[in-house]
Scaffold this active site. Structure first.
Site, PDB file in Angstrom:
ATOM      1  N   GLY A 110       0.782  -1.506   0.296  1.00 55.53           N
ATOM      2  CA  GLY A 110       0.077   0.183   0.195  1.00 55.53           C
ATOM      3  C   GLY A 110       0.872   1.141  -0.237  1.00 55.53           C
ATOM      4  CE  LYS A 112       0.100   3.564   8.769  1.00 55.87           C
ATOM      5  NZ  LYS A 112      -0.595   3.848   9.293  1.00 55.87           N
ATOM      6  CG  ASP A 164     -10.722   6.381   9.094  1.00 54.57           C
ATOM      7  OD1 ASP A 164      -8.964   6.241   8.078  1.00 54.57           O
ATOM      8  OD2 ASP A 164     -11.430   6.876   8.741  1.00 54.57           O
ATOM      9  N   GLY A 213       0.531   5.795   0.875  1.00 61.35           N
ATOM     10  CA  GLY A 213      -0.563   6.691   0.864  1.00 61.35           C
ATOM     11  C   GLY A 213       0.677   8.313   0.641  1.00 61.35           C
ATOM     12  CG  ASN A 214      -0.514  11.452   1.792  1.00 59.73           C
ATOM     13  OD1 ASN A 214      -1.096  10.871   2.154  1.00 59.73           O
ATOM     14  ND2 ASN A 214      -2.065  12.581   1.457  1.00 59.73           N
ATOM     15  CG  PHE A 215       1.903  11.746   5.040  1.00 59.98           C
ATOM     16  CD1 PHE A 215       0.494  11.516   5.930  1.00 59.98           C
ATOM     17  CD2 PHE A 215       3.023  13.385   4.449  1.00 59.98           C
ATOM     18  CE1 PHE A 215      -0.063  13.711   5.070  1.00 59.98           C
ATOM     19  CE2 PHE A 215       2.057  13.972   4.676  1.00 59.98           C
ATOM     20  CZ  PHE A 215       1.096  14.262   4.911  1.00 59.98           C
ATOM     21  CB  ALA A 216       2.752   5.674   5.685  1.00 59.24           C
ATOM     22  CE  LYS A 217       7.144   3.139  -0.630  1.00 59.23           C
ATOM     23  NZ  LYS A 217       8.486   2.605  -2.548  1.00 59.23           N
ATOM     24  CB  VAL A 218       1.812  -0.922   3.822  1.00 60.50           C
ATOM     25  CG1 VAL A 218       2.035  -1.967   4.626  1.00 60.50           C
ATOM     26  CG2 VAL A 218       1.260   0.691   4.619  1.00 60.50           C
TER      27      VAL A 218
HETATM   28  C1  LIG Z   1       0.500  -2.694   8.105  1.00 56.58           C
HETATM   29  C2  LIG Z   1      -0.813  -2.547   8.157  1.00 56.58           C
HETATM   30  C3  LIG Z   1      -1.896  -2.187   9.267  1.00 56.58           C
HETATM   31  C4  LIG Z   1      -1.171  -1.526   6.575  1.00 56.58           C
HETATM   32  O1  LIG Z   1      -1.474  -0.209   7.301  1.00 56.58           O
HETATM   33  N1  LIG Z   1      -1.630  -2.333   6.066  1.00 56.58           N
HETATM   34  C5  LIG Z   1      -2.256  -1.177   4.657  1.00 56.58           C
HETATM   35  C6  LIG Z   1      -1.400  -1.623   3.261  1.00 56.58           C
HETATM   36  C7  LIG Z   1      -3.026  -1.097   2.612  1.00 56.58           C
HETATM   37  C8  LIG Z   1      -3.673  -0.957   3.497  1.00 56.58           C
HETATM   38  C9  LIG Z   1      -5.240  -1.399   2.813  1.00 56.58           C
HETATM   39  O2  LIG Z   1      -5.724  -1.391   1.912  1.00 56.58           O
HETATM   40  C10 LIG Z   1      -6.494  -0.812   3.610  1.00 56.58           C
HETATM   41  C11 LIG Z   1      -5.438  -0.336   4.901  1.00 56.58           C
HETATM   42  C12 LIG Z   1      -4.520  -0.768   5.539  1.00 56.58           C
HETATM   43  C13 LIG Z   1      -3.875  -1.434   4.941  1.00 56.58           C
HETATM   44  C14 LIG Z   1      -1.886  -3.667   6.167  1.00 56.58           C
HETATM   45  N2  LIG Z   1      -1.952  -3.877   4.705  1.00 56.58           N
HETATM   46  C15 LIG Z   1      -2.261  -5.182   4.812  1.00 56.58           C
HETATM   47  N3  LIG Z   1      -2.704  -6.445   4.111  1.00 56.58           N
HETATM   48  C16 LIG Z   1      -3.294  -6.080   2.954  1.00 56.58           C
HETATM   49  C17 LIG Z   1      -3.067  -7.067   2.019  1.00 56.58           C
HETATM   50  C18 LIG Z   1      -3.312  -6.606   0.690  1.00 56.58           C
HETATM   51  C19 LIG Z   1      -4.024  -5.229   0.415  1.00 56.58           C
HETATM   52  C20 LIG Z   1      -4.095  -4.562   1.308  1.00 56.58           C
HETATM   53  C21 LIG Z   1      -3.803  -5.149   2.673  1.00 56.58           C
HETATM   54  N4  LIG Z   1      -1.588  -5.936   5.926  1.00 56.58           N
HETATM   55  C22 LIG Z   1      -1.121  -4.878   7.412  1.00 56.58           C
HETATM   56  C23 LIG Z   1      -1.216  -3.252   7.058  1.00 56.58           C
END
Ligand SMILES: CC1(C)C(=O)N([C@H]2C=Cc3c(O)cccc32)c2nc(Nc3ccccc3)ncc21
Length: 337
Positions: free
Chosen positions: A33, A55, A148, A35-40
């Site tokens: 994922g 994150k 949220d 965002g504008n301040f973070a990348k996951v």
């Molecule tokens: C670290 C943490 C908690 C987080 O920040 N994200 C992000 C990233 C993408 C996203 C979103 O699409 C919606 C909510 C949170 C998030 C996470 N995403 C996942 N799985 C995932 C797997 C496939 C698609 C989307 C999310 N597991 C844990 C997290």
């Protein structure tokens, strides 16, 4: 925002940490994922092979206020320990970056699940909704509100169990106090938020939970509009369609959540006797504290010592002092494996 370089690549920052292929005991695999301040990023723990989601927050793009909010989010994540809330394993901070090593929910967003599979039968919606209620009620008991809650922030793990994510808007609340920050996503926001009224806290999550129940059981949003003004009118009017296929008990439950008057929509205790919530179950999901998972599990501590040469006292120290370091992460990764 850091001055962008001429290159057009994604990592439009001067932050050297964004060029890494890993951090600490973790190897990055792919971006999940942005965002504008973070990348996951999905990452793998080099020692246990466990999958985690990291994150990565670029501090160079944050002003004082946003930095304060980030540290508050971390403090709140450290406080929360519940089977249906994404677990924080480790915090790694460098000069420019904060890395939050967290539980990876491999099933993605509930939102996408609903797009693909359509609305849920009430039996399945009940299981998911009970998990969500258990997690939110746990937060409220810890004086934390999420602010949220929406289908996009409800993740699913490999068993399709709920994992609440993204406490970026969360805050502490005082039962006798008032908050006034408008947070959250309009289709899920309570009427008083659109009216700029101050609120106590839990009641805004309760409204969002009502919207989530509607989304789970109908696959649609109860309040909609092609712009913010229309959305606001729709929410403040508080009228929503009940599809013919919805059971009476489910309709009655929706009415308990989607009450326009925040003083009547106070907290989740009303769920203890609700027939829809408890149909087929012996205990209410908000009854008692199911969350505190057993910690200081001797087998794990023994395994850490024999297999990884980590002395038990250092594991116990990290766990008891809430230090989210590499030792604590080893424990959590083995405990949840
Ligand atoms: C670290 C943490 C908690 C987080 O920040 N994200 C992000 C990233 C993408 C996203 C979103 O699409 C919606 C909510 C949170 C998030 C996470 N995403 C996942 N799985 C995932 C797997 C496939 C698609 C989307 C999310 N597991 C844990 C997290």
């Amino acid at each position: 925002m850091a001055p962008s370089k001429s290159r057009k690549d994604k990592d439009d920052t001067n932050n050297p940490d964004f060029q890494l292929n890993g951090i600490g005991n973790y190897l990055f695999q792919k971006t999940v994922g942005e965002g504008n301040f973070a990348k996951v990023k999905l990452a793998k723990h080099k020692i246990t092979g466990a999958e985690v989601a990291i994150k990565i927050i670029d501090k160079t793009t944050l002003d004082e206020k946003k930095l304060g909010k980030l540290y508050r989010e971390v403090r709140i994540m450290k406080l929360l320990n519940h089977p249906h809330i994404v677990k924080l394993y480790e915090v790694i901070e460098t000069k420019y970056t904060v890395f939050l090593v967290m539980e990876y929910a491999s099933g993605g967003e509930l939102y996408d699940y609903l797009v693909v599979h359509g609305k849920m039968k009430e039996k399945e919606a009940r299981i998911k909704f009970r998990q969500i209620l258990s997690a939110v009620s746990y937060c409220h008991k810890k004086r934390v509100i999420h602010r949220d809650l929406k289908a996009e922030n409800l993740l699913l793990d490999s068993n399709l169990d709920i994992k609440i994510a993204d406490f970026g808007f969360s805050n502490y609340y005082d039962p006798d106090g008032k908050l006034d920050t408008f947070c959250g996503s309009p289709p899920y926001a309570a009427p008083e938020l659109f009216q700029g009224k101050r609120y106590t806290g839990p009641e805004v999550d309760v409204w969002s939970l009502g919207v989530i129940l509607y989304v789970l059981t109908t696959g649609c949003l109860p309040f909609d509009g092609k712009n913010l003004q229309e959305m606001r009118e729709s929410v403040c009017r508080g009228k929503y369609r009940i599809p013919f296929y919805l059971s009476d008990v489910c309709e009655k439950l929706l009415r308990k959540f989607l009450i326009r008057d925040p003083y009547k929509r106070s907290n989740l205790d009303f769920l203890n006797e609700d027939p829809w919530i408890n149909d087929g179950f012996t205990e209410s999901p908000v009854a008692r504290d199911v969350s505190t998972r057993v910690y200081e599990d001797d087998t794990i501590i023994k395994l850490l010592e024999t297999k990884y040469n980590i002395p038990p006292e250092s594991v116990l120290k990290s766990l008891r002092e809430n230090i989210y370091d590499d030792v604590a992460a080893m424990y959590y990764l083995l405990y949840y494996d």
